[in-house]
Design an enzyme around this catalytic site. Sequence first.
Site, mmCIF file in Angstrom:
data_model
loop_
_atom_site.group_PDB
_atom_site.id
_atom_site.type_symbol
_atom_site.label_atom_id
_atom_site.label_comp_id
_atom_site.label_asym_id
_atom_site.label_seq_id
_atom_site.Cartn_x
_atom_site.Cartn_y
_atom_site.Cartn_z
ATOM 1 N N HIS A 65 5.089 -6.588 2.166
ATOM 2 C CA HIS A 65 4.904 -5.217 1.692
ATOM 3 C C HIS A 65 5.832 -4.277 2.462
ATOM 4 C CE1 HIS A 65 1.960 -5.295 5.119
ATOM 5 N NE2 HIS A 65 2.551 -4.160 5.352
HETATM 6 P P1 TYD Z 1 -2.089 -5.985 5.607
HETATM 7 O O1 TYD Z 1 -1.547 -4.702 6.156
HETATM 8 O O2 TYD Z 1 -1.628 -6.380 4.223
HETATM 9 O O3 TYD Z 1 -1.781 -7.174 6.638
HETATM 10 P P2 TYD Z 1 -0.471 -8.096 6.883
HETATM 11 O O4 TYD Z 1 0.738 -7.242 6.712
HETATM 12 O O5 TYD Z 1 -0.642 -8.601 8.260
HETATM 13 O O6 TYD Z 1 -0.486 -9.221 5.909
HETATM 14 O O7 TYD Z 1 -3.679 -5.941 5.669
HETATM 15 C C1 TYD Z 1 -4.455 -7.055 5.357
HETATM 16 C C2 TYD Z 1 -5.828 -6.581 4.895
HETATM 17 O O8 TYD Z 1 -6.490 -5.878 5.951
HETATM 18 C C3 TYD Z 1 -5.775 -5.634 3.704
HETATM 19 O O9 TYD Z 1 -6.861 -5.971 2.850
HETATM 20 C C4 TYD Z 1 -6.028 -4.279 4.284
HETATM 21 C C5 TYD Z 1 -6.835 -4.563 5.530
HETATM 22 N N1 TYD Z 1 -6.530 -3.599 6.603
HETATM 23 C C6 TYD Z 1 -7.410 -2.568 6.884
HETATM 24 O O10 TYD Z 1 -8.464 -2.420 6.247
HETATM 25 N N2 TYD Z 1 -7.097 -1.692 7.886
HETATM 26 C C7 TYD Z 1 -5.950 -1.796 8.608
HETATM 27 O O11 TYD Z 1 -5.703 -0.978 9.533
HETATM 28 C C8 TYD Z 1 -5.049 -2.886 8.307
HETATM 29 C C9 TYD Z 1 -3.778 -3.060 9.071
HETATM 30 C C10 TYD Z 1 -5.379 -3.748 7.303
#
Ligand code: TYD
Length: 140
Positions: A52
């Site tokens: 993303h």
């Molecule tokens: P994401 O930012 O997509 O993680 P990565 O880049 O490590 O794959 O987040 C993964 C999941 O966690 C997504 O469902 C959103 C949730 N999340 C929160 O609720 N709060 C946060 O501060 C973060 C970073 C993620």
Amino acid sequence: MSKLEPYLIEFPKIGNSVQGYISLSEKENLPIDVKRVYWTYYTPEDIKRGHHAHYELEQILFAVAGSVRIIIETIEGKVFEFNLDKPYLGVFIPRMCWRTMQYTHNAVQICLANSEYDESDYIRDYEEFKKLQTSWVGSK
Ligand code: TYD
């Protein structure tokens, strides 16, 4: 260097190999105003996270244990690769960067972020990111 390019940050180290080390940063030495911290761990080695970009969010990632390989594609179309394999290294990720991260089994990644969690700030569709990139590059 463009403000839209990621870069490695080497934090100061206090200590020695006998006693161990502390790394640190005072607020004024960080490139962002930190509003949130989260950490990522127990990621299987065959999993890539990320996939993303963010419209506005800026972050600093560290691997305080293990190592994290990060590939970052900027809105200007440049690709960067970083291997965070030392606890005193961090990478600054500006806004509008598509990123993927892969972790060693023991990796603990800490993220400092300059705003609260906001799902509407995410670009999770790579095709959408590429469209934004094309119009960004075309407008320059
Ligand atoms: P994401 O930012 O997509 O993680 P990565 O880049 O490590 O794959 O987040 C993964 C999941 O966690 C997504 O469902 C959103 C949730 N999340 C929160 O609720 N709060 C946060 O501060 C973060 C970073 C993620």
